[in-house]
Write a protein that holds these residues in place. Structure first.
Motif, PDB file in Angstrom:
ATOM      1  N   THR A  70       0.847  -1.187   0.000  1.00 44.70           N
ATOM      2  CA  THR A  70       0.000   0.000   0.000  1.00 44.70           C
ATOM      3  C   THR A  70       0.881   1.235   0.000  1.00 44.70           C
ATOM      4  OG1 THR A  70      -1.778   1.201   1.126  1.00 44.70           O
ATOM      5  CG2 THR A  70      -0.151   0.137   2.532  1.00 44.70           C
ATOM      6  N   ARG A  71       0.436   2.260  -0.696  1.00 43.44           N
ATOM      7  CA  ARG A  71       1.123   3.549  -0.676  1.00 43.44           C
ATOM      8  C   ARG A  71       0.203   4.632  -0.106  1.00 43.44           C
ATOM      9  NH1 ARG A  71       5.937   3.860  -2.961  1.00 43.44           N
ATOM     10  NH2 ARG A  71       6.700   2.106  -4.207  1.00 43.44           N
ATOM     11  N   GLN A  72      -0.920   4.197   0.430  1.00 44.40           N
ATOM     12  CA  GLN A  72      -1.895   5.118   0.998  1.00 44.40           C
ATOM     13  C   GLN A  72      -1.739   5.202   2.514  1.00 44.40           C
ATOM     14  OE1 GLN A  72      -3.834   6.823  -1.215  1.00 44.40           O
ATOM     15  NE2 GLN A  72      -2.712   5.648  -2.771  1.00 44.40           N
ATOM     16  N   GLU A  73      -2.011   6.371   3.062  1.00 47.27           N
ATOM     17  CA  GLU A  73      -1.918   6.584   4.509  1.00 47.27           C
ATOM     18  C   GLU A  73      -3.166   6.091   5.237  1.00 47.27           C
ATOM     19  OE1 GLU A  73       0.693   8.691   7.460  1.00 47.27           O
ATOM     20  OE2 GLU A  73       0.886   7.699   5.534  1.00 47.27           O
ATOM     21  N   ALA A  74      -4.335   6.180   4.577  1.00 45.93           N
ATOM     22  CA  ALA A  74      -5.607   5.877   5.239  1.00 45.93           C
ATOM     23  C   ALA A  74      -5.662   4.464   5.809  1.00 45.93           C
ATOM     24  CB  ALA A  74      -6.767   6.123   4.280  1.00 45.93           C
ATOM     25  N   PRO A  75      -5.300   3.409   5.043  1.00 48.54           N
ATOM     26  CA  PRO A  75      -5.376   2.068   5.632  1.00 48.54           C
ATOM     27  C   PRO A  75      -4.414   1.883   6.806  1.00 48.54           C
ATOM     28  CG  PRO A  75      -4.335   2.001   3.460  1.00 48.54           C
ATOM     29  CD  PRO A  75      -4.926   3.361   3.619  1.00 48.54           C
ATOM     30  N   LEU A  76      -3.291   2.590   6.808  1.00 46.65           N
ATOM     31  CA  LEU A  76      -2.343   2.479   7.913  1.00 46.65           C
ATOM     32  C   LEU A  76      -2.911   3.126   9.175  1.00 46.65           C
ATOM     33  CD1 LEU A  76       0.924   3.361   5.951  1.00 46.65           C
ATOM     34  CD2 LEU A  76       0.169   1.095   6.679  1.00 46.65           C
ATOM     35  N   LEU A  77      -3.532   4.288   9.020  1.00 45.11           N
ATOM     36  CA  LEU A  77      -4.160   4.957  10.168  1.00 45.11           C
ATOM     37  C   LEU A  77      -5.292   4.121  10.730  1.00 45.11           C
ATOM     38  CD1 LEU A  77      -4.242   8.628   8.839  1.00 45.11           C
ATOM     39  CD2 LEU A  77      -3.079   7.851  10.915  1.00 45.11           C
ATOM     40  N   SER A  78      -6.104   3.569   9.835  1.00 48.79           N
ATOM     41  CA  SER A  78      -7.223   2.737  10.271  1.00 48.79           C
ATOM     42  C   SER A  78      -6.734   1.485  10.992  1.00 48.79           C
ATOM     43  CB  SER A  78      -8.083   2.346   9.059  1.00 48.79           C
ATOM     44  OG  SER A  78      -9.128   1.476   9.435  1.00 48.79           O
ATOM     45  N   TYR A  79      -5.681   0.879  10.441  1.00 46.35           N
ATOM     46  CA  TYR A  79      -5.143  -0.341  11.048  1.00 46.35           C
ATOM     47  C   TYR A  79      -4.601  -0.050  12.441  1.00 46.35           C
ATOM     48  CZ  TYR A  79      -2.805  -4.852  11.408  1.00 46.35           C
ATOM     49  OH  TYR A  79      -2.416  -6.104  11.828  1.00 46.35           O
ATOM     50  N   THR A 109       6.032  -4.339   7.084  1.00 40.75           N
ATOM     51  CA  THR A 109       6.941  -3.300   7.560  1.00 40.75           C
ATOM     52  C   THR A 109       6.201  -2.493   8.616  1.00 40.75           C
ATOM     53  OG1 THR A 109       7.904  -3.202   5.326  1.00 40.75           O
ATOM     54  CG2 THR A 109       8.462  -1.425   6.842  1.00 40.75           C
ATOM     55  N   PRO A 110       6.302  -2.875   9.882  1.00 43.39           N
ATOM     56  CA  PRO A 110       5.509  -2.204  10.924  1.00 43.39           C
ATOM     57  C   PRO A 110       5.814  -0.724  11.066  1.00 43.39           C
ATOM     58  CG  PRO A 110       7.136  -3.709  11.887  1.00 43.39           C
ATOM     59  CD  PRO A 110       7.078  -3.996  10.426  1.00 43.39           C
ATOM     60  N   SER A 111       7.039  -0.300  10.685  1.00 42.36           N
ATOM     61  CA  SER A 111       7.393   1.105  10.825  1.00 42.36           C
ATOM     62  C   SER A 111       6.714   1.982   9.783  1.00 42.36           C
ATOM     63  CB  SER A 111       8.910   1.278  10.726  1.00 42.36           C
ATOM     64  OG  SER A 111       9.388   0.806   9.480  1.00 42.36           O
ATOM     65  N   LEU A 112       5.938   1.390   8.862  1.00 46.81           N
ATOM     66  CA  LEU A 112       5.152   2.199   7.933  1.00 46.81           C
ATOM     67  C   LEU A 112       3.975   2.873   8.625  1.00 46.81           C
ATOM     68  CD1 LEU A 112       4.927   0.173   4.592  1.00 46.81           C
ATOM     69  CD2 LEU A 112       6.485   2.024   5.209  1.00 46.81           C
ATOM     70  N   LEU A 113       3.577   2.384   9.795  1.00 47.64           N
ATOM     71  CA  LEU A 113       2.536   3.079  10.543  1.00 47.64           C
ATOM     72  C   LEU A 113       3.019   4.497  10.822  1.00 47.64           C
ATOM     73  CD1 LEU A 113       1.363   0.447  13.196  1.00 47.64           C
ATOM     74  CD2 LEU A 113       0.333   0.975  10.987  1.00 47.64           C
ATOM     75  N   PRO A 114       2.124   5.471  10.781  1.00 52.60           N
ATOM     76  CA  PRO A 114       2.527   6.851  11.080  1.00 52.60           C
ATOM     77  C   PRO A 114       3.265   6.919  12.412  1.00 52.60           C
ATOM     78  CG  PRO A 114       0.285   6.806  10.242  1.00 52.60           C
ATOM     79  CD  PRO A 114       0.684   5.379  10.444  1.00 52.60           C
ATOM     80  N   GLU A 115       4.268   7.788  12.488  1.00 53.11           N
ATOM     81  CA  GLU A 115       5.087   7.850  13.701  1.00 53.11           C
ATOM     82  C   GLU A 115       4.248   8.155  14.941  1.00 53.11           C
ATOM     83  OE1 GLU A 115       8.618  10.218  13.246  1.00 53.11           O
ATOM     84  OE2 GLU A 115       9.041   9.367  11.265  1.00 53.11           O
ATOM     85  N   GLN A 116       3.256   9.025  14.812  1.00 48.29           N
ATOM     86  CA  GLN A 116       2.406   9.320  15.967  1.00 48.29           C
ATOM     87  C   GLN A 116       1.601   8.089  16.382  1.00 48.29           C
ATOM     88  OE1 GLN A 116       2.506  12.242  17.798  1.00 48.29           O
ATOM     89  NE2 GLN A 116       1.410  10.884  19.206  1.00 48.29           N
ATOM     90  N   SER A 117       1.180   7.282  15.406  1.00 53.26           N
ATOM     91  CA  SER A 117       0.459   6.047  15.733  1.00 53.26           C
ATOM     92  C   SER A 117       1.355   5.085  16.498  1.00 53.26           C
ATOM     93  CB  SER A 117      -0.051   5.379  14.453  1.00 53.26           C
ATOM     94  OG  SER A 117      -1.016   6.184  13.802  1.00 53.26           O
TER      95      SER A 117
END
Length: 452
Positions: A70-79, A109-117
């Motif tokens: 994924t190259r989108q931020e939305a699924p990472l934030l939701s996850y 790659t767990p570090s793809l989650l936003p840093e604040q998350s």
């Protein structure tokens, strides 16, 4: 190498990061059963937490993990949000949990989650669980995405060990496996982590990849030694395109033969030993002052779904899609797709897909297999009596070792099974002799990778 040993190397057997292995899990373990298992834990049960993040920026051709691009931020934030809800849900089921001794973030790659998350989830875990003062907090990283900001974030959230997926430094091999990352890029990633204060680093390397040669793998080892990680995992590539369809992107005609594959492993191993690393188990290496080398010397090395580990937690709890936990009562695996996993958690249900309640025989054989895989030694008589059984019950398994004994790959001293140095590359074959599921019940339930 003789044809006999080549044939051994080509045999398909499990990696034995668990016993029974995951293909034998079933739907008999439900969310209600898992709830009971969690509720039965006591303050004496130390904990290990595993968090799975099934996302990467792109799919590497060789990957055998449960992940997607994924190259989108939305699924990472939701996850990340749902992962936090699962942490709270599991914590609610723990009446009197023990201390957390180990945390491992895997993927993907767990570090793809936003840093604040990442910071929020780490803070949430500190609130929900009691951390041991000497906790090991580890994460898997793609060196292509290690910024200075991420390195600082990892240290702030308490991460004190990081594993970098290097695989191979040769440009031709990298193109063949869909993972292009220069030596300088990896060097920069390690420098950023160390500068931030994260000094305990692991490198993951692979042998058996397309286009690899003795020259390229020895060069990869030499470059790895220059960067001086404390630990190195040297994994054999598992080509299972019937399970991982993206592996069909790899040209099978460019894969090394069984004899070439074993030669690659032996060359890399020899160079790592010459560089001062100590061999740990089947496929790990560590500096003498690393905690894994110390654990191996003290007979405290463990093996779980992350491979060889110093994790001393009594109970492993998995979070995230497809994650696997192991409690005293048995194994539990989460739902393998994000949609159903998220829906279950939103409904307040533990997102269990399947698992396996362990019998006494399962525990006995699992203990024997782990001892062989970690210590290359097992006293069958002593281990049997610890589980209230008779060693004679395992005579069929002892008999199944005879072929390896005849080849000098296993030694039998009374009831004690010893894996000598020449047989340690084939230890999974010795472990398989004690696997009641391979040749009997549920035989053929899953396909496995080559033994070496």
């Amino acid at each position: 190498m003789t044809d006999t040993f080549s044939s051994y190397a080509m045999r398909n057997v499990p990696r034995y990061t668990s016993y029974p292995t995951a293909p034998h899990f079933n739907a008999g373990v439900t969310d209600a059963i898992y709830s009971d298992w969690l509720g039965a834990l006591s303050p004496r049960d130390s904990l290990s937490l595993y968090l799975h993040v099934p996302y990467c920026r792109e799919m590497c051709h060789y990957c055998g993990c449960y992940t997607k691009a994924t190259r989108q931020e939305a699924p990472l934030l939701s996850y990340a949000k749902t992962l936090g809800q699962e942490l709270e849900l599991v914590a609610d089921h723990l009446k009197t949990p023990g201390q957390v001794r180990h945390i491992h973030w895997g993927g993907g790659t767990p570090s793809l989650l936003p840093e604040q998350s990442l910071l929020d989830l780490a803070g949430m875990m500190r609130v929900l669980f009691d951390f041991s003062p000497d906790i090991e907090h580890a994460i898997e990283l793609d060196p292509r995405y290690v910024s200075a900001s991420l390195a600082e974030t990892l240290v702030t959230m308490g991460v004190n060990r990081a594993s970098l997926g290097v695989q191979d430094f040769d440009p031709t091999v990298q193109v063949a496996i869909g993972r292009v990352q220069s030596y300088d890029l990896v060097k920069t990633a390690t420098e950023r982590l160390r500068h931030a204060g994260l000094a305990a680093l692991n490198f993951d390397l692979m042998y058996g990849l397309p286009e690899q040669s003795l020259e390229t793998i020895r060069d990869t080892v030499a470059r790895t030694v220059e960067l001086n990680p404390g630990r190195i995992a040297l994994f054999g590539y598992a080509h299972v395109p019937w399970m991982k369809k993206h592996q069909r992107l790899i040209d099978e005609s460019r894969l090394p033969s069984a004899a070439e594959r074993l030669a690659l492993a032996e060359a890399a191993r020899a160079d790592l030993l010459s560089a001062g690393y100590l061999a740990i188990g089947l496929d790990h290496f560590a500096r003498p002052d690393d905690s894994m080398a110390i654990a191996e010397q003290q007979g405290q090395l463990r093996r779980n779904f992350q491979g060889y580990t110093t994790d001393t937690g009594d109970q492993l709890i998995g979070f995230g899609v497809s994650s696997i936990g192991k409690l005293s009562q048995g194994y539990v695996q989460n739902m393998p797709d994000v949609r159903h996993w998220s829906r279950a958690i939103s409904d307040g249900k533990l997102p269990v897909a399947k698992g396996m309640a362990l019998s006494t025989d399962d525990r006995l054989r699992g203990s024997i297999i782990e001892q062989l895989m970690t210590n290359h030694l097992c006293d069958i008589e002593e281990t049997s009596r610890l589980f209230g059984t008779e060693p004679a019950d395992l005579l069929p398994s002892i008999d199944a070792l005879q072929e390896l004994v005849d080849q000098g790959l296993v030694q039998l001293n009374g009831w004690t099974v010893v894996i000598p140095k020449r047989g340690q590359s084939y230890v999974r074959l010795a472990a398989a002799a004690f696997d009641a599921y391979l040749g009997g019940r549920d035989a053929g339930a899953g396909k496995h990778s080559m033994a070496v």
